[in-house]
Design an enzyme around this catalytic site. Sequence first.
Site, PDB file in Angstrom:
ATOM      1  N   CYS A  88      18.399  16.976 -65.083  1.00 55.31           N
ATOM      2  CA  CYS A  88      17.924  18.043 -64.211  1.00 55.31           C
ATOM      3  C   CYS A  88      16.431  18.207 -64.475  1.00 55.31           C
ATOM      4  O   CYS A  88      16.044  18.540 -65.610  1.00 55.31           O
ATOM      5  CB  CYS A  88      18.684  19.338 -64.492  1.00 55.31           C
ATOM      6  SG  CYS A  88      18.156  20.670 -63.404  1.00 55.31           S
ATOM      7  N   HIS A  90      14.078  20.344 -62.927  1.00 57.15           N
ATOM      8  CA  HIS A  90      13.578  21.718 -63.091  1.00 57.15           C
ATOM      9  C   HIS A  90      14.124  22.289 -64.386  1.00 57.15           C
ATOM     10  O   HIS A  90      13.443  23.054 -65.077  1.00 57.15           O
ATOM     11  CB  HIS A  90      13.980  22.595 -61.880  1.00 57.15           C
ATOM     12  CG  HIS A  90      15.240  23.361 -62.087  1.00 57.15           C
ATOM     13  ND1 HIS A  90      16.491  22.911 -61.707  1.00 57.15           N
ATOM     14  CD2 HIS A  90      15.463  24.555 -62.703  1.00 57.15           C
ATOM     15  CE1 HIS A  90      17.410  23.788 -62.058  1.00 57.15           C
ATOM     16  NE2 HIS A  90      16.820  24.791 -62.647  1.00 57.15           N
ATOM     17  N   HIS A 203      23.923  15.207 -54.171  1.00 56.34           N
ATOM     18  CA  HIS A 203      22.880  16.093 -53.641  1.00 56.34           C
ATOM     19  C   HIS A 203      22.416  15.519 -52.293  1.00 56.34           C
ATOM     20  O   HIS A 203      22.289  14.296 -52.161  1.00 56.34           O
ATOM     21  CB  HIS A 203      21.655  16.133 -54.552  1.00 56.34           C
ATOM     22  CG  HIS A 203      21.889  16.805 -55.879  1.00 56.34           C
ATOM     23  ND1 HIS A 203      22.702  16.285 -56.858  1.00 56.34           N
ATOM     24  CD2 HIS A 203      21.372  17.953 -56.386  1.00 56.34           C
ATOM     25  CE1 HIS A 203      22.691  17.091 -57.901  1.00 56.34           C
ATOM     26  NE2 HIS A 203      21.899  18.106 -57.646  1.00 56.34           N
ATOM     27  N   ASP A 229      18.442  24.235 -53.888  1.00 52.03           N
ATOM     28  CA  ASP A 229      17.456  24.240 -54.973  1.00 52.03           C
ATOM     29  C   ASP A 229      16.213  24.990 -54.504  1.00 52.03           C
ATOM     30  O   ASP A 229      15.612  24.627 -53.493  1.00 52.03           O
ATOM     31  CB  ASP A 229      17.113  22.790 -55.343  1.00 52.03           C
ATOM     32  CG  ASP A 229      16.406  22.672 -56.679  1.00 52.03           C
ATOM     33  OD1 ASP A 229      15.780  23.657 -57.105  1.00 52.03           O
ATOM     34  OD2 ASP A 229      16.477  21.594 -57.284  1.00 52.03           O
ATOM     35  N   CYS A 233      13.083  20.120 -56.790  1.00 50.22           N
ATOM     36  CA  CYS A 233      14.098  19.257 -57.403  1.00 50.22           C
ATOM     37  C   CYS A 233      13.453  18.051 -58.109  1.00 50.22           C
ATOM     38  O   CYS A 233      12.972  17.113 -57.462  1.00 50.22           O
ATOM     39  CB  CYS A 233      15.120  18.774 -56.375  1.00 50.22           C
ATOM     40  SG  CYS A 233      16.578  18.040 -57.172  1.00 50.22           S
ATOM     41  N   GLY A 234      13.519  18.091 -59.434  1.00 52.95           N
ATOM     42  CA  GLY A 234      12.862  17.039 -60.226  1.00 52.95           C
ATOM     43  C   GLY A 234      13.549  15.686 -60.115  1.00 52.95           C
ATOM     44  O   GLY A 234      12.880  14.646 -59.947  1.00 52.95           O
TER      45      GLY A 234
HETATM   46  O1  PYC Z   1      15.378  19.684 -60.601  1.00 52.78           O
HETATM   47  O2  PYC Z   1      16.579  17.877 -60.901  1.00 52.78           O
HETATM   48  C1  PYC Z   1      16.457  19.047 -60.561  1.00 52.78           C
HETATM   49  C2  PYC Z   1      17.647  19.787 -60.088  1.00 52.78           C
HETATM   50  C3  PYC Z   1      18.907  19.285 -59.891  1.00 52.78           C
HETATM   51  C4  PYC Z   1      19.691  20.348 -59.440  1.00 52.78           C
HETATM   52  C5  PYC Z   1      18.895  21.460 -59.375  1.00 52.78           C
HETATM   53  N1  PYC Z   1      17.654  21.093 -59.770  1.00 52.78           N
END
Ligand code: PYC
Length: 309
Positions: A88, A90, A203, A229, A233-234
């Site tokens: 994840c 974030h 996703h 999100d 979303c990282g």
């Molecule tokens: O930032 O990768 C991310 C993420 C995945 C689900 C919510 N944020």
Amino acid sequence: MKRIKVIDSHTCGEPTRVVIAGGPELGGGSVADKLRAFREQHDDFRRAIVNEPRGSDVLVGALLVAPGDQSCVTGVIFFDNVTFLGMCGHGTIGVVVTLAHLGRIQPGEHRIETPVGVVTVKLHEDGAVSVTNIPSYRIAKQACIDIPGWGKLAGDVAWGGNWFFFTDQHGLDLVLPSVHALTDLAWRTRLAANSQGFPEVDHVVLLGPPRSPGAHSQNFVLCPGKAYDRSPCGTGTSARLACLAADAKLAENELFVQESILRTQFTGRYRWLDRTDGVIVPTITGTAHVTAEATLILSESDPFCWGIQ
Ligand code: PYC
């Protein structure tokens, strides 16, 4: 009665709850081994931390665990209202800011073990955080799927620590008043993708043109538990960089600014790991803010001790 110590933060609007004490005993081994034990034996703990009445559908949990790889400052397992996440982005930024808040790390580079591999993070002097993610790549370009009652649309399928389906063929405005329609279409897209050759997709990203000066793209990202999100979303931005790299639309080390539905931003860059196979190593940069230090109380006399499912 159990007492669980947590630190809450948000990364570009998307919340993370880091469990710093009181988590379940998960045994030894790697963080991937610990995730297996967590999933099989302690799913009630996941629900208790992030679901109502203590949390909400939007909250992502992050359990700090001892790393198997001793070069790492910590291990971490991410989870949400319905499942566990491989990585994840974030959440990792939230973990780094939390560790700094606790005085456990200083500005500089650190390694963190996740269930899908080790990521390198950099806490900058100004508080921003860069995450050099695990290798990311695309497995399908403009795959056509048929959404019952809506029609056909095409999109890319790519990995960035989670599995994403990206499409810009949605015809919707990426603005908060459209969240209901965006959620509905993204969910139906996921179901269609899952039943039409891409069962791994968890996703869905609806892409749109940038709104803010300096940004290159805006997105709406639907997570596995149907929450969107708030951040760009990282892991999604990592997978997007892999698509752009594969299409030669973004050069190695070139800056890419991804904005979210809230118009908050992550910056991203990549370097090639394997140009022939289209595998990149992405680096995502963003900021997070601590919002609470708290003790959660889990009392067996509470009918919703383990969360509302
Ligand atoms: O930032 O990768 C991310 C993420 C995945 C689900 C919510 N944020």
